[in-house]
Design a protein around this motif. Structure first.
Motif, short mmCIF file in Angstrom:
data_model
loop_
_atom_site.label_atom_id
_atom_site.label_comp_id
_atom_site.label_asym_id
_atom_site.label_seq_id
_atom_site.Cartn_x
_atom_site.Cartn_y
_atom_site.Cartn_z
N PRO A 195 0.83 -1.21 0.00
CA PRO A 195 0.00 0.00 0.00
C PRO A 195 0.87 1.26 0.00
O PRO A 195 1.84 1.36 0.76
CB PRO A 195 -0.78 -0.12 1.31
N GLU A 196 0.50 2.21 -0.84
CA GLU A 196 1.23 3.47 -0.91
C GLU A 196 0.23 4.60 -1.13
O GLU A 196 -0.12 4.96 -2.24
CB GLU A 196 2.27 3.46 -2.04
N GLY A 197 -0.21 5.19 -0.01
CA GLY A 197 -1.18 6.27 -0.09
C GLY A 197 -0.62 7.54 -0.68
O GLY A 197 -1.37 8.44 -1.08
N GLU A 198 0.72 7.63 -0.75
CA GLU A 198 1.35 8.84 -1.29
C GLU A 198 1.75 8.68 -2.75
O GLU A 198 2.57 9.46 -3.26
CB GLU A 198 2.57 9.20 -0.43
N PHE A 199 1.15 7.72 -3.45
CA PHE A 199 1.48 7.55 -4.86
C PHE A 199 1.26 8.82 -5.68
O PHE A 199 2.02 9.09 -6.61
CB PHE A 199 0.69 6.38 -5.45
N PRO A 200 0.23 9.63 -5.38
CA PRO A 200 0.07 10.89 -6.14
C PRO A 200 1.29 11.80 -6.06
O PRO A 200 1.59 12.54 -7.01
CB PRO A 200 -1.16 11.53 -5.48
N TYR A 201 2.01 11.78 -4.94
CA TYR A 201 3.25 12.54 -4.84
C TYR A 201 4.31 11.96 -5.77
O TYR A 201 5.03 12.70 -6.46
CB TYR A 201 3.79 12.51 -3.40
N LEU A 202 4.43 10.64 -5.76
CA LEU A 202 5.43 10.00 -6.62
C LEU A 202 5.17 10.32 -8.08
O LEU A 202 6.10 10.49 -8.87
CB LEU A 202 5.42 8.49 -6.41
N ALA A 203 3.90 10.43 -8.45
CA ALA A 203 3.53 10.67 -9.85
C ALA A 203 3.91 12.06 -10.33
O ALA A 203 3.70 12.40 -11.50
CB ALA A 203 2.04 10.43 -10.05
#
Length: 576
Positions: A195-203
């Motif tokens: 799980p990675e809730g911060e995927f929008p940051y990575l994108a």
């Protein structure tokens, strides 16, 4: 990581007290402390047209989306490379938010945040007028796994299913990563191994920029990458020493709410001496009147000179970036295996003298928390070992006595010999003086910069007591706390950043629990609470958070400096 927009060479120059008005790209101590939002003409009504000149110390090398960090190069890459998401282009804390870019939103997760789905906006085009597709984004990500294109953010290799063993499209014979699906031209789906809730940051990272497979020339792609942003590369001299950008006629503001793209042309000139940059910006003559810099900070001498010049003081931007300078301990080395010794040092620190050594209160803010003092990180105020402004030597002596060192101790502090305000001799000497008052005799061990970095990041050579610093890849507690305190990230055969060798099951579990959260505000509060809990162990002693001051030319308008990058946002600047 170090601040990507403030080079080691730049920091050395900024700290020098003998340079004459070296404004190398940031601005003025006496200037307004509101990110330049009301400074001089910096907020005058912007108009389209003209040429913006960027004067930098470090060349814009490896101008390939696979090899860059999004925040690298002082925002220059984002003029050419759009990504699924991006940072909100606003002043201060508002600029710490992640917003859509090529995508219609910041992503749709499944229930446990292991699958993220994005839909591209309609009407997206490259500089040649061809449509941007989800397959192009998938290919752009895949090529970032190629060894010859390394250098970008490492998260995709860890987060994507199959990423750890993938070697890039040049070796996979067209198979690609199964964990990235493109069911149609506007949809892209990512399958993560946790799980990675911060995927929008990575994108927001440049690896998410689209690259048309037919135009990929491997290591040569950096010379003329295909633009998806408002500007295209028309000239790239000496691997980024000079980069000339002109308008991408097929970019549409209707699909891009973040980039203003006011100038017709952007001329990035790098490899310049800091004193030359700052003198040119202060003089602001000819083309330099429409110039900025993004990779060098004003030092104390420059600030003192600017203070008495009202015109220069009006041309200053103040930036804050998620960054902490601190003392690190190796608890495997005596006497730092004893928590009371570490606590004694924490009590003995004189932060006023440290701040002065870092250039004064205009360039550094005292820190008692590991997380930066910004809401997006989940900042939670605490001071477990209150030393006041000038240290608490009495409390430090008391703890040393309890630890069996009634007559005091002698320790060695390892630091860099680089003349910068982070880990250099000035900070080390300030600590030496303060700790001496508490019966802690400090011997200083200076190492040349590269040797210093190699030594402190190798588990075999890590000293017991040394200076360190950390900056976040995006404004959240995740990329700040996990690399330093997650026991599963201890690296035994490479660069290790968990210098305290903390491997606490409860801490690891809390990191996993927070990573599942897609409510970023809720996650921030949990990161702050975790920071406070870890701080009780005194594995680090936070010293200060740097502040960045940047001067800009007299014809520069619409100055925006977000807390995400801490540097002037070129995508917002106008010069007419």
């Amino acid at each position: 990581m170090r601040h990507p927009s403030l080079s080691r060479r730049s920091r050395r120059a900024a700290a020098a007290l003998t340079v004459s008005l070296v404004v190398a790209g940031t601005a003025v101590a006496c200037g307004p402390e509101d990110n330049g939002a009301e400074s001089g003409d910096g907020n005058a009504r912007p108009r389209q047209g003209g040429t913006l000149t960027v004067l930098n110390s470090d060349p814009q090398q490896d101008f390939d989306p696979a090899r860059l960090y999004t925040s690298g190069g002082g925002n220059v890459p984002s003029l050419v490379f759009r990504t699924l998401t991006t940072r909100n282009r606003e002043d201060g804390a508002a600029g710490s938010k992640v917003v859509p870019d090529l995508a219609t939103d910041t992503g749709t997760p499944n229930e446990d945040a292991t699958v993220w789905t994005y839909t591209l906006k309609e009407g997206l085009k490259y500089e040649d007028g061809k449509a941007i597709t989800s397959a192009d984004i998938k290919y752009g990500i895949e090529r970032s796994f190629a060894a010859e294109l390394s250098g970008g953010a490492p998260y995709l290799r860890d987060w994507l299913i199959g990423g750890a063993d993938y070697a890039g499209p040049y070796k996979d014979k067209g198979k690609g990563l199964d964990s990235i699906e493109t069911p149609d031209d506007r949809t892209i789906v990512f399958h993560l191994n946790k799980p990675e809730g911060e995927f929008p940051y990575l994108a927001t990272q440049t690896q998410f920029a689209p690259v048309p497979k037919a135009a990929d020339t491997g290591t040569e792609y950096e010379k003329h990458p295909v633009s998806s942003g408002p500007y295209k590369v028309v000239e790239n001299q000496n691997d980024g020493e000079r980069l000339v950008l002109e308008r991408n006629e097929h970019w549409s503001a209707k699909t891009d709410e973040e980039r203003k793209a006011y100038p017709d042309k952007i001329d990035v000139r790098s490899g310049l001496d800091s004193s030359v940059i700052n003198q040119r910006l202060s003089s602001s003559q000819g083309a330099d009147a429409a110039a900025v810099t993004t990779d060098t900070n004003l030092g104390p001498a420059e600030l003192a000179k600017v203070t008495g010049d009202k015109e220069l003081a009006a041309r200053v931007g103040t930036g804050h970036f998620g960054y902490t300078d601190y003392i690190a301990f190796n608890p495997k080395v005596k006497p730092f295996d004893d928590p009371e010794v570490r606590q004694a040092i924490a009590y003995a620190v004189d932060r006023t003298s440290v701040i002065n050594a870092a250039g004064g209160s205009s360039l550094a803010e005292p820190a008692t928390t590991y997380l930066p003092n910004q809401k997006s990180f989940g900042y939670t105020a605490y001071d477990h070992f209150p030393a006041g402004d000038s240290g608490n030597p009495a409390k430090a002596r008391e703890l040393l006595k309890k630890a069996g060192y009634e007559k005091g101790i002698t320790v060695t502090l390892t630091h860099s010999n680089a003349q910068d305000f982070e880990t250099g001799p000035e900070i080390a000497t300030a600590l030496q003086d303060a700790l001496g008052k508490a019966g802690i005799t400090v011997k200083l061990k200076g190492l040349e910069d590269n040797d210093y970095s190699d030594t402190i990041h190798d588990v075999k050579t890590e000293p017991g007591f040394f200076l360190a610093h950390w900056g976040a890849d995006w404004p959240s507690g995740g990329p700040f706390l996990a690399p330093i305190f997650d026991g599963r990230q201890i690296v035994k055969d490479g660069a290790n950043f968990n210098t305290g060798f903390l491997n606490d099951r409860a801490v690891n579990d809390e990191i996993d629990a927070i990573n599942k959260l897609t409510d970023l505000d809720a996650a921030a509060k949990r990161w702050g609470a975790l920071d406070k809990k870890i701080g009780e162990q005194a594995l680090t002693v936070p010293l200060f958070h740097p502040v960045y001051k940047r001067l800009y030319g007299k014809d520069v308008k619409n100055v925006v400096i977000s807390d995400w990058t801490g540097v002037l946002d070129i995508s917002q600047v106008a010069v007419k």
